[in-house]
Write a protein that holds these residues in place. Structure first.
Motif, PDB file in Angstrom:
ATOM      1  N   VAL A   1      36.475  50.924  33.453  1.00 42.86           N
ATOM      2  CA  VAL A   1      37.574  52.607  33.502  1.00 42.86           C
ATOM      3  C   VAL A   1      37.693  52.801  34.866  1.00 42.86           C
ATOM      4  O   VAL A   1      38.707  53.378  35.292  1.00 42.86           O
ATOM      5  CB  VAL A   1      36.681  53.938  32.891  1.00 42.86           C
ATOM      6  CG1 VAL A   1      36.669  54.826  33.932  1.00 42.86           C
ATOM      7  CG2 VAL A   1      35.630  53.696  32.105  1.00 42.86           C
ATOM      8  N   VAL A   2      36.940  52.827  36.288  1.00 42.50           N
ATOM      9  CA  VAL A   2      37.275  52.180  37.538  1.00 42.50           C
ATOM     10  C   VAL A   2      38.188  51.685  37.301  1.00 42.50           C
ATOM     11  O   VAL A   2      39.366  51.707  38.162  1.00 42.50           O
ATOM     12  CB  VAL A   2      36.393  52.148  38.797  1.00 42.50           C
ATOM     13  CG1 VAL A   2      36.272  51.899  39.853  1.00 42.50           C
ATOM     14  CG2 VAL A   2      35.229  53.440  38.625  1.00 42.50           C
ATOM     15  N   ARG A   3      38.449  50.525  37.403  1.00 41.54           N
ATOM     16  CA  ARG A   3      39.506  49.947  38.100  1.00 41.54           C
ATOM     17  C   ARG A   3      40.659  49.669  37.044  1.00 41.54           C
ATOM     18  O   ARG A   3      41.648  50.227  37.782  1.00 41.54           O
ATOM     19  CB  ARG A   3      39.242  48.136  37.185  1.00 41.54           C
ATOM     20  CG  ARG A   3      40.227  46.989  37.235  1.00 41.54           C
ATOM     21  CD  ARG A   3      39.578  45.720  36.004  1.00 41.54           C
ATOM     22  NE  ARG A   3      40.820  45.068  36.575  1.00 41.54           N
ATOM     23  CZ  ARG A   3      41.721  44.470  35.799  1.00 41.54           C
ATOM     24  NH1 ARG A   3      41.831  45.698  35.006  1.00 41.54           N
ATOM     25  NH2 ARG A   3      42.829  43.533  36.508  1.00 41.54           N
ATOM     26  N   ASP A   4      40.030  50.697  36.202  1.00 40.19           N
ATOM     27  CA  ASP A   4      42.063  50.815  34.699  1.00 40.19           C
ATOM     28  C   ASP A   4      42.784  51.708  35.699  1.00 40.19           C
ATOM     29  O   ASP A   4      43.719  51.861  35.215  1.00 40.19           O
ATOM     30  CB  ASP A   4      41.669  51.118  33.341  1.00 40.19           C
ATOM     31  CG  ASP A   4      41.357  49.786  33.057  1.00 40.19           C
ATOM     32  OD1 ASP A   4      41.667  48.671  33.270  1.00 40.19           O
ATOM     33  OD2 ASP A   4      40.889  49.081  31.236  1.00 40.19           O
TER      34      ASP A   4
ATOM     35  N   VAL B   1      42.825  38.232  34.388  1.00 37.06           N
ATOM     36  CA  VAL B   1      42.418  39.269  34.354  1.00 37.06           C
ATOM     37  C   VAL B   1      42.925  40.165  33.470  1.00 37.06           C
ATOM     38  O   VAL B   1      42.012  40.827  32.689  1.00 37.06           O
ATOM     39  CB  VAL B   1      40.923  39.848  35.761  1.00 37.06           C
ATOM     40  CG1 VAL B   1      40.366  40.563  34.809  1.00 37.06           C
ATOM     41  CG2 VAL B   1      40.427  38.958  36.352  1.00 37.06           C
ATOM     42  N   SER B   2      43.910  40.519  34.271  1.00 37.40           N
ATOM     43  CA  SER B   2      44.558  42.332  32.905  1.00 37.40           C
ATOM     44  C   SER B   2      44.632  41.804  31.406  1.00 37.40           C
ATOM     45  O   SER B   2      44.607  43.034  30.992  1.00 37.40           O
ATOM     46  CB  SER B   2      45.454  42.580  33.702  1.00 37.40           C
ATOM     47  OG  SER B   2      45.344  43.121  35.044  1.00 37.40           O
ATOM     48  N   ALA B   3      45.528  40.329  31.790  1.00 35.06           N
ATOM     49  CA  ALA B   3      45.522  40.326  30.200  1.00 35.06           C
ATOM     50  C   ALA B   3      44.399  40.104  29.787  1.00 35.06           C
ATOM     51  O   ALA B   3      44.291  40.572  28.288  1.00 35.06           O
ATOM     52  CB  ALA B   3      46.280  38.515  30.287  1.00 35.06           C
ATOM     53  N   LEU B   4      43.443  39.612  29.691  1.00 37.56           N
ATOM     54  CA  LEU B   4      41.698  39.332  29.421  1.00 37.56           C
ATOM     55  C   LEU B   4      41.223  40.638  29.021  1.00 37.56           C
ATOM     56  O   LEU B   4      40.539  40.550  28.006  1.00 37.56           O
ATOM     57  CB  LEU B   4      41.407  37.974  29.935  1.00 37.56           C
ATOM     58  CG  LEU B   4      41.510  36.540  29.872  1.00 37.56           C
ATOM     59  CD1 LEU B   4      40.333  35.883  30.455  1.00 37.56           C
ATOM     60  CD2 LEU B   4      41.650  36.121  27.937  1.00 37.56           C
ATOM     61  N   LEU B   5      41.007  41.904  29.548  1.00 43.72           N
ATOM     62  CA  LEU B   5      40.352  43.064  29.310  1.00 43.72           C
ATOM     63  C   LEU B   5      40.368  43.186  28.127  1.00 43.72           C
ATOM     64  O   LEU B   5      39.781  43.832  27.479  1.00 43.72           O
ATOM     65  CB  LEU B   5      40.888  43.884  30.040  1.00 43.72           C
ATOM     66  CG  LEU B   5      39.081  43.354  31.930  1.00 43.72           C
ATOM     67  CD1 LEU B   5      39.557  43.939  33.338  1.00 43.72           C
ATOM     68  CD2 LEU B   5      38.339  43.106  31.810  1.00 43.72           C
ATOM     69  N   PRO B   6      41.815  43.367  27.929  1.00 46.75           N
ATOM     70  CA  PRO B   6      42.553  43.913  26.824  1.00 46.75           C
ATOM     71  C   PRO B   6      41.857  43.263  25.402  1.00 46.75           C
ATOM     72  O   PRO B   6      41.262  43.343  23.875  1.00 46.75           O
ATOM     73  CB  PRO B   6      43.745  44.276  26.582  1.00 46.75           C
ATOM     74  CG  PRO B   6      44.433  43.518  28.481  1.00 46.75           C
ATOM     75  CD  PRO B   6      43.122  43.084  28.645  1.00 46.75           C
TER      76      PRO B   6
ATOM     77  N   GLY C   1      50.644  37.370  25.174  1.00 51.49           N
ATOM     78  CA  GLY C   1      50.394  37.780  26.716  1.00 51.49           C
ATOM     79  C   GLY C   1      49.389  37.153  26.943  1.00 51.49           C
ATOM     80  O   GLY C   1      49.773  36.587  27.463  1.00 51.49           O
ATOM     81  N   LEU C   2      48.401  35.979  26.195  1.00 55.64           N
ATOM     82  CA  LEU C   2      47.801  35.126  27.071  1.00 55.64           C
ATOM     83  C   LEU C   2      48.164  33.916  26.703  1.00 55.64           C
ATOM     84  O   LEU C   2      48.303  32.700  27.215  1.00 55.64           O
ATOM     85  CB  LEU C   2      46.771  34.877  25.956  1.00 55.64           C
ATOM     86  CG  LEU C   2      45.345  35.956  26.036  1.00 55.64           C
ATOM     87  CD1 LEU C   2      43.923  35.533  25.698  1.00 55.64           C
ATOM     88  CD2 LEU C   2      45.295  36.137  27.865  1.00 55.64           C
TER      89      LEU C   2
END
Lengths: 718, 87
Positions: A406-409, A90-95, A128-129
């Motif tokens: 935003v909260v997650r990051d 998820v961290s790789a996909l969100l950006p 990154g993917l």
């Protein structure tokens, strides 16, 4: 690729659709992170990526297709069950969703090809993917030339050092500045200007006549170079200009910058101009405007004239500013509307046409039917207005959901655990308002996360749950929409705020202040209590801007806080900016409009002398304001006066007027810049008889009045 | 033609001594044989000192008197390299 009008129109639609898809993608990913096995969510996310790829292909947007293809491939593996959802994934996909947004916003600006910086960004994200790609079967993305790589940024500067004549006498030796500059970077060239040296006979050996031109290459920001000359700035002429060879770099940097409509900010952010220089230029601008009583000279021109920055850089910044304004106006050019609402509006207009035609038919049974038809037309006009306005209404929920990311990051960055609870997301407000309130909201959310909610360890020690809660809530209240950002964090520290305010000279020491007055100090410009400046907030540049933005939308903001329990920020905004229900009152020959949602009741002013502008309302003391007095309206008061009772933040106040003229749908017209400083008046409207009525701004009116009352009553005591 | 007059600058060529040095230099510049300014003993020089040297050369040119500088000390060399001045 040139864009004809049809293409432009289609592209607008694509942009609107693509924005939704990307947002769906992001929301889905966040949901997956919470519930990795959500089969339906996986499908939805995959479909969003797939659709985006397909539509991009239709427009021949190869860069979008290539990028989305890789994302889609990864999501495909998730759907097939060959890849598990992990926080890492998820961290790789969100950006990647951010990157897609950036590409789409570029499209919205009419830029069909990715720029170098964006392309480099994309390449990095895709690499990154790679671990998640089963067989590496992805299309190789179209790689643009690198070049915008993030090497440590070295700048070349041209320093023009004109030291003051007295600097030697003051113990400042220009040679030591030259020596010091060499430690900041590489001094590539020095020219000592000896022209000012007078003939031997006239020379004062203790005055400084030399000037220097220094070419410096350094990684230090301009402000640091500027700081070298802090001690001699007053009587010297020091200019630090980007070297000509660097112009392109700045122009490129400015083009790649995020949106900003203030040219000064753009220039400062690019590093070409420092805050200090900007402040000085602003001062010059103001001074001239005052002296010359003319239109202010553009700030860019002043910076060029002062030799602070070259024209090329200012032009680039102006271009950036113009593009920003263009994008903004584009935002509101297309709008998605619920088909049912549009159908309703068209129905209403149809009915209106019928009702309208029936008013023209002479009735056999006298005037009664005609009056009835007239009434029907009036009712329909009202409904059409309502329905047309509702076309612009959108639920605030989609704005709220954006904050999940935003909260997650922020939590990841700060090592905090916070769950976001959203309620009232279906409360509707004007689309333009939603767009303009989202930045202030973002700031409040970050502020709560950064300063409000404690670290998990601290929370455990205080006997709280380890995970903090941030609540976003919205509801309608008397013609307003109320938006709350609430956290269960440490609350505001009254003493610290007060101490800081005294230190910043916002209040005099020992001033007795109520709690709410103290808490409102956080909205003062330049106020920040954060002891360490994090890169999220704490620069003291936030809350005053939030307040200014909210006030500009005719709204208000208040704080409610309890030590150790949490803080709630409450923003109150009008539902729409264009039309309000007003209550028309008359004072002498003038007319005023009180927003109807503020009016609670009307009573007659009791006869006889009244002390201290207060009256008895069913056993309670009601302070009142005489509009005739406050607006300086000439003439005698009417024999019988009326009181319109208004309520603001739970406080009731009476407005004394001559006559009550009834309700009126009021189209707000802004007052124009000439009256921009006028408080207590929020706009004007034109009445049926062609006269103008001013719309009272109840909040400031009452606040202003009670301030003056306090002063007046304080005098006899002191 | 006789040798130029030697002019020795002692330890300090800074704002502290600048007024003195100026007087002495102006007086020495009256010699038509020219001036050779010996800088070997200069331990300390600042902008005021450099200005005097530049002044001496300019004044020499104006009067048609050759002015040369001899044996610059380490301090003088450093100051000259900082300012990229040539004497």
């Amino acid at each position: 690729m040139a864009l004809d009008d049809d293409m432009r129109e289609a592209l607008d639609m694509f942009v609107t659709e693509a924005r939704d898809l990307v947002q769906g993608l992001e929301e889905g990913l966040l949901e997956l992170e919470d519930q990795p096995s959500g089969g339906e969510t996986v499908n939805a996310v995959f479909r969003a990526a797939h659709t985006l790829k397909g539509s991009s292909g239709l427009f021949g947007l190869q860069h979008l297709v290539a990028f989305t293809h890789v994302v889609e491939t990864v999501l495909g593996s998730v759907r097939d069950g060959t890849l598990d959802v992990t926080p890492g994934l998820v961290s790789a996909l969100l950006p990647c969703t951010d990157h897609l947004s950036a590409m789409i916003e570029n499209l919205a600006r009419g830029q069909l090809e990715p720029d170098a910086a964006l392309a480099a960004d994309g390449t990095r994200l895709l690499s990154g993917l790679e671990p998640y790609l089963a067989d590496g079967g992805a299309m190789t993305p179209a790689r643009a030339a690198p070049g915008a790589d993030a090497e440590p940024h070295e700048g070349a500067w041209r320093l023009e050092l004109g030291f003051g004549e007295d600097c030697l006498r003051n113990g400042m030796d220009p040679l030591s500045f030259l020596r010091y500059l060499a430690t900041l970077g590489t001094v590539t060239d020095v020219v000592t200007v000896t022209d000012r040296l007078p003939d031997a006979a006239e020379m004062d050996p203790e005055s400084c006549y030399f000037g220097f031109q220094v070419d410096l290459v350094t990684a230090a920001p301009k402000s640091e170079i500027e700081a070298v000359f802090d001690f001699v700035r007053e009587d010297s002429d020091i200019r630090i200009v980007p070297a000509d060879s660097q112009l392109d770099t700045y122009v490129r940097a400015i083009r790649a910058m995020p949106e900003n409509d203030r040219i000064g900010d753009v220039l400062v952010a690019s590093g070409a101009v420092t805050e200090l220089e900007l402040a000085e230029a602003l001062r010059i601008q103001q001074e001239r405007a005052l002296r010359g009583k003319t239109q202010p000279v553009p700030i860019g021109e002043i910076l060029i004239e002062q030799g602070i920055v070259q024209r090329g850089i200012v032009d680039a910044a102006l271009g950036r500013q113009r593009r920003t304004t263009e994008t903004r106006s584009q935002d509101t050019r297309t709008i998605r509307i619920d088909a049912a609402r549009l159908d309703k509006l068209i129905d209403l207009v149809g009915e209106l046409v019928i009702a309208q035609s029936s008013t023209g038919i002479p009735s056999s049974s006298g005037g009664e039917t005609s009056a009835e038809a007239q009434g029907e037309v009036m009712r329909l006009v009202d409904e059409v207005r309502h329905s047309a306005l509702s076309l612009r209404m959108v639920p605030i929920g989609s704005t709220f959901r954006r904050f999940e990311r935003v909260v997650r990051d922020v939590c990841m960055e700060l090592g905090k655990e916070v769950s976001l609870v959203i309620t009232g997301g279906d409360a509707e407000m004007d689309k333009a308002l939603v767009e303009r309130i989202s930045d202030p909201l973002l700031h409040l959310v970050r502020n709560s996360l950064d300063h409000g909610i404690e670290l998990p360890g601290e929370r455990r020690n205080r006997g709280k749950t380890q995970q903090g809660t941030l609540r976003l809530n919205a509801y309608h209240d008397a013609g307003n929409i109320v938006i709350e950002v609430a956290d269960d964090g440490r609350g505001l520290d009254r003493e610290r705020i007060l101490a800081k305010a005294v230190e910043r000279e916002l209040v005099a020491p020992g001033t007795p202040l109520t709690d709410s007055e103290v808490y409102n100090l956080i909205f003062e410009p330049g106020f920040s209590t954060a002891e360490t400046v994090s890169n999220l907030s704490g620069r003291g540049v936030g809350m005053d801007v939030v307040k200014r933005n909210v006030t500009a939308l005719r709204g208000s903001i208040e704080v409610e806080t309890a030590r150790g329990v949490g803080t709630t920020m409450r923003i109150r905004l009008p539902l729409t900016l264009a039309i309000i229900d007003g209550f028309l009152v008359g004072v002498g020959s003038s007319s005023f409009i009180v927003p109807l949602d503020r009016v609670t009741e009307c009573v007659e002013l009791p006869p006889g002398p009244l002390v201290r502008d207060c009256m008895n309302l069913r056993g309670e003391v009601l302070p009142f304001i005489r509009l005739r007095q406050i607006f300086g309206i000439p003439g005698q008061a009417a024999r019988r006066q009326n009181v319109v009772i208004v309520e603001q933040s739970g406080q009731r106040t009476g407005l004394v007027v001559d006559s009550l003229l009834g309700e009126l749908q009021t189209v707000i017209k802004p007052l124009g810049i000439l009256f921009s400083r006028v408080k207590c008046i929020s706009g004007s409207t034109i009445l049926g008889n062609g006269e103008i009525a001013l719309i009272l701004d109840v909040g400031p009116l009452i606040a202003d009045h009670s301030d003056r009352e306090q002063v007046r009553q304080a005098v006899p005591v002191g | 033609m006789t040798a130029p007059r030697r002019f020795v600058v002692d330890e300090e060529l800074t704002i502290v001594t600048a007024a003195d040095h100026r007087q002495r230099l102006l007086a020495a510049l009256g010699d038509p044989n020219g001036l050779s300014i010996d800088l070997s003993g200069v331990a300390d020089i600042d902008t005021a000192g450099l200005q005097l040297l530049v002044m001496a050369r300019a004044e020499g040119e104006r009067l048609g008197i050759p002015v040369e500088f001899a044996e610059p000390s380490a301090a003088v060399t450093e100051a000259l390299s900082l300012t990229r001045l040539e004497l």
